[in-house]
Design a protein around this motif. Structure first.
Motif, PDB file in Angstrom:
ATOM      1  N   UNK A 148       0.829  -1.212   0.000  1.00  0.00           N
ATOM      2  CA  UNK A 148       0.000   0.000   0.000  1.00  0.00           C
ATOM      3  C   UNK A 148       0.857   1.253   0.000  1.00  0.00           C
ATOM      4  N   UNK A 149       2.005   1.227   0.668  1.00  0.00           N
ATOM      5  CA  UNK A 149       2.912   2.375   0.617  1.00  0.00           C
ATOM      6  C   UNK A 149       3.340   2.639  -0.825  1.00  0.00           C
ATOM      7  N   UNK A 150       3.665   1.571  -1.554  1.00  0.00           N
ATOM      8  CA  UNK A 150       4.046   1.714  -2.959  1.00  0.00           C
ATOM      9  C   UNK A 150       2.871   2.187  -3.804  1.00  0.00           C
ATOM     10  N   UNK A 187      -3.282  -0.194  -8.077  1.00  0.00           N
ATOM     11  CA  UNK A 187      -4.646   0.025  -7.587  1.00  0.00           C
ATOM     12  C   UNK A 187      -4.885  -0.480  -6.164  1.00  0.00           C
ATOM     13  N   UNK A 188      -5.257   0.427  -5.270  1.00  0.00           N
ATOM     14  CA  UNK A 188      -5.583   0.019  -3.902  1.00  0.00           C
ATOM     15  C   UNK A 188      -6.823  -0.858  -3.875  1.00  0.00           C
ATOM     16  N   UNK A 219     -12.314  -1.704   2.431  1.00  0.00           N
ATOM     17  CA  UNK A 219     -11.871  -2.633   1.394  1.00  0.00           C
ATOM     18  C   UNK A 219     -11.280  -3.912   1.974  1.00  0.00           C
ATOM     19  N   UNK A 220     -10.562  -3.798   3.069  1.00  0.00           N
ATOM     20  CA  UNK A 220     -10.015  -5.002   3.701  1.00  0.00           C
ATOM     21  C   UNK A 220     -11.156  -5.880   4.215  1.00  0.00           C
ATOM     22  N   UNK A 221     -12.158  -5.273   4.848  1.00  0.00           N
ATOM     23  CA  UNK A 221     -13.307  -6.037   5.331  1.00  0.00           C
ATOM     24  C   UNK A 221     -14.062  -6.702   4.180  1.00  0.00           C
ATOM     25  N   UNK A 222     -14.198  -5.964   3.070  1.00  0.00           N
ATOM     26  CA  UNK A 222     -14.897  -6.535   1.910  1.00  0.00           C
ATOM     27  C   UNK A 222     -14.148  -7.766   1.396  1.00  0.00           C
ATOM     28  N   UNK A 223     -12.827  -7.671   1.283  1.00  0.00           N
ATOM     29  CA  UNK A 223     -12.045  -8.815   0.832  1.00  0.00           C
ATOM     30  C   UNK A 223     -12.097  -9.974   1.808  1.00  0.00           C
ATOM     31  N   UNK A 224     -12.121  -9.651   3.095  1.00  0.00           N
ATOM     32  CA  UNK A 224     -12.181 -10.689   4.135  1.00  0.00           C
ATOM     33  C   UNK A 224     -13.507 -11.441   4.058  1.00  0.00           C
ATOM     34  N   UNK A 225     -14.605 -10.698   3.894  1.00  0.00           N
ATOM     35  CA  UNK A 225     -15.929 -11.320   3.850  1.00  0.00           C
ATOM     36  C   UNK A 225     -16.157 -12.088   2.541  1.00  0.00           C
ATOM     37  N   UNK A 226     -15.651 -11.561   1.443  1.00  0.00           N
ATOM     38  CA  UNK A 226     -15.877 -12.205   0.141  1.00  0.00           C
ATOM     39  C   UNK A 226     -14.977 -13.414  -0.078  1.00  0.00           C
TER      40      UNK A 226
END
Length: 222
Positions: free
Chosen positions: A41-43, A51-52, A172-179
């Motif tokens: 994410x830093x990069x 893309x984040x 976005x992290x939560x979305x990826x975790x749930x999906x």
């Protein structure tokens, strides 16, 4: 969209089958753990074409596989966002107001008064711009540069960047975790959002250019 190209080889979500940005990000996270997510994410902040909306859901997906915890994914990606933003902030500080004006004067169709008005706007709305700008694709990185040029107090900049990044990253992290293995579906939603943002900015730029050309053609009053 970048995600479509990345997923052309695989839509199964299996890291072994991913390539491109997705494959690189997952490999980094699995090799380094949560710090790998922070580095990615830093990069992304330093190089906006990364893309984040791919990297963050992947961090959540990787956390769902037990490589690291959900909390670690959020903490490290947010730390990475802040690190990337502060690098660009100091780039703006080093650039400085005088250099910015010299560069601006070299650009076609520009006036010093335009830049002065932009500075005045940032002086009035800079805090909102930094906070909400962290939730706008592409501009979430670029907003750090004018903050540095305008010498926004560094602690204020860090606080606003941390708050805005925490909201964006957590979603976005939560979305990826749930999906889970369907993490890539997040891009379907954010893709529309990005197109709208880029479209509005492009329209505003076209209007600005047309107005500027017209003003240059109008002869000054006697």
């Amino acid at each position: 969209m970048i995600a479509s190209a990345v997923l052309a080889a695989s839509t199964s979500g299996d890291p072994a089958e991913l390539d491109g940005v997705a494959g690189w990000a997952v490999d980094l996270m699995e090799r380094l753990g949560p710090p790998g997510a922070g580095i990615a994410i830093a990069l992304e902040n330093l190089f906006p074409p990364l893309p984040s909306e791919i990297i963050l859901p992947l961090a959540g997906f990787t956390a769902s596989r037990g490589t690291f915890s959900l909390a670690e994914a959020i903490v490290w990606t947010t730390a990475g966002s802040v690190v990337g933003a502060i690098v660009l902030y100091w780039l703006g500080v080093l650039l400085g107001r005088d250099r910015m004006y010299r560069i601006w004067d070299l650009l076609p169709l520009t006036k010093t008064s335009d830049l002065e008005r932009t500075e005045a706007w940032f002086g009035r709305h800079g805090r909102k711009a930094v906070f909400f700008g962290r939730m706008v694709p592409i501009f979430r990185s670029l907003i750090s540069v004018p903050a540095g040029v305008e010498r926004m107090p560094v602690l204020q900049f860090l606080g606003l960047t941390l708050a805005g990044s925490l909201i964006w990253n957590t979603a976005f992290v939560l979305a990826g975790y749930q999906l889970g293995e369907q993490w890539f579906r997040v891009e379907d939603v954010i893709g529309t959002y990005k197109y709208v943002v880029v479209g509005l900015v492009g329209l505003a730029l076209c209007v600005w250019v047309l107005v500027r050309i017209r003003s240059l053609r109008v002869p000054p009053e006697a």
